[in-house]
Enzyme design. Sequence first.
Site, PDB file in Angstrom:
ATOM      1  N   SER A 106       0.818  -1.216   0.000  1.00 31.46           N
ATOM      2  CA  SER A 106       0.000   0.000   0.000  1.00 31.46           C
ATOM      3  C   SER A 106       0.853   1.268   0.000  1.00 31.46           C
ATOM      4  O   SER A 106       2.004   1.266   0.427  1.00 31.46           O
ATOM      5  CB  SER A 106      -0.912   0.016   1.230  1.00 31.46           C
ATOM      6  OG  SER A 106      -1.617  -1.197   1.335  1.00 31.46           O
TER       7      SER A 106
HETATM    8  N1  SAH Z   1      -0.562  -5.124   3.948  1.00 27.06           N
HETATM    9  C1  SAH Z   1       0.213  -5.420   2.769  1.00 27.06           C
HETATM   10  C2  SAH Z   1      -0.479  -5.059   1.474  1.00 27.06           C
HETATM   11  C3  SAH Z   1      -1.574  -5.949   1.234  1.00 27.06           C
HETATM   12  S1  SAH Z   1      -2.154  -6.218  -0.382  1.00 27.06           S
HETATM   13  C4  SAH Z   1       1.574  -4.770   2.804  1.00 27.06           C
HETATM   14  O1  SAH Z   1       1.879  -4.051   3.756  1.00 27.06           O
HETATM   15  O2  SAH Z   1       2.341  -5.030   1.886  1.00 27.06           O
HETATM   16  C5  SAH Z   1      -3.465  -7.293   0.111  1.00 27.06           C
HETATM   17  C6  SAH Z   1      -3.030  -8.669   0.472  1.00 27.06           C
HETATM   18  O3  SAH Z   1      -4.161  -9.363   0.985  1.00 27.06           O
HETATM   19  C7  SAH Z   1      -2.522  -9.488  -0.716  1.00 27.06           C
HETATM   20  O4  SAH Z   1      -1.254  -9.985  -0.442  1.00 27.06           O
HETATM   21  C8  SAH Z   1      -3.560 -10.586  -0.830  1.00 27.06           C
HETATM   22  O5  SAH Z   1      -3.024 -11.805  -1.289  1.00 27.06           O
HETATM   23  C9  SAH Z   1      -4.064 -10.693   0.593  1.00 27.06           C
HETATM   24  N2  SAH Z   1      -5.385 -11.321   0.731  1.00 27.06           N
HETATM   25  C10 SAH Z   1      -6.467 -11.204  -0.067  1.00 27.06           C
HETATM   26  N3  SAH Z   1      -7.488 -11.940   0.399  1.00 27.06           N
HETATM   27  C11 SAH Z   1      -7.045 -12.535   1.546  1.00 27.06           C
HETATM   28  C12 SAH Z   1      -7.634 -13.433   2.479  1.00 27.06           C
HETATM   29  N4  SAH Z   1      -8.880 -13.895   2.333  1.00 27.06           N
HETATM   30  N5  SAH Z   1      -6.899 -13.838   3.542  1.00 27.06           N
HETATM   31  C13 SAH Z   1      -5.607 -13.398   3.700  1.00 27.06           C
HETATM   32  N6  SAH Z   1      -4.996 -12.571   2.836  1.00 27.06           N
HETATM   33  C14 SAH Z   1      -5.711 -12.139   1.761  1.00 27.06           C
END
Ligand code: SAH
Length: 260
Positions: A106
């Site tokens: 993000s």
């Molecule tokens: N917080 C992260 C950015 C997240 S992007 C950072 O600091 O880099 C969103 C993430 O959520 C992705 O890696 C995606 O694979 C994950 N995601 C999506 N659906 C999910 C779920 N049901 N359970 C766990 N992770 C999930």
Amino acid sequence: MKRTVCLFYRVPQLRFALLLSLWILLSGLLFGWGKKETPKTLDGEEVFTRDRERMVVTQIEARGVRDPIVLSALRKVPRHRFVPKSLEERAYDDTPLPIGYGQTISQPYIVAYMTEALQLKGTEKVLEIGTGSGYQAAILAEITPHVYTIEIIPELADRARKTLNEAGYRFVKTRQGDGYFGWEEESPFDAIIVTAAAGHVPPPLLSQLKAGGKLIIPLGGPYEVQMLTLVEKMQDGTFRTNQLLPVRFVPFVRKAESSQ
Ligand code: SAH
């Protein structure tokens, strides 16, 4: 004058002293004083530290994030270690960046904003859904030692665990799986942060939130603008909801899709 010159030639100690001072003067000019005028070049880590400071001042403080705990965490976490090597130089830019598998780290401001909204003091137990690169987890780990994070894509979960370990956040508890169900054994949590956009708040997360706790989540359909929403659990078990900011997140999925 003539007599003085002769004296220098005749007395060997004086001659030696004269030559020595000339030599010192010349080498000083050649090696020492000249260098002072060229500016000291920064090494790689110093450049990242300078860029990180600039990021905090121009992107985070300038937009109104004030909590000193959050600002100090953003000043400390080496964001460049959480992005792919090829994007290292853009790590402190005002933007999300791709981290592979169709996912993104993000934008720094959004990380700061969401973290501030949780109003952490330093001892809370926090759950993150969507580990991604591990950067948000590292920010939380600068604030409290009790951080739990779940990632659904196995390759990202593995890589984030490694990055967090190498960056000194070994104590962060990571898990690969569907975050929809939360982390029952470790509940309740003082705070929950969901970093992927969902259509609704997963009910297991609401029940794993402590009374008085806060949950933040981007709500809305995938690939459209979502609303960053803060949910507070009251002492009587009811919820109070606040819409905070329009955002754009990658979708919350129920089954990892391998896109790379
Ligand atoms: N917080 C992260 C950015 C997240 S992007 C950072 O600091 O880099 C969103 C993430 O959520 C992705 O890696 C995606 O694979 C994950 N995601 C999506 N659906 C999910 C779920 N049901 N359970 C766990 N992770 C999930």
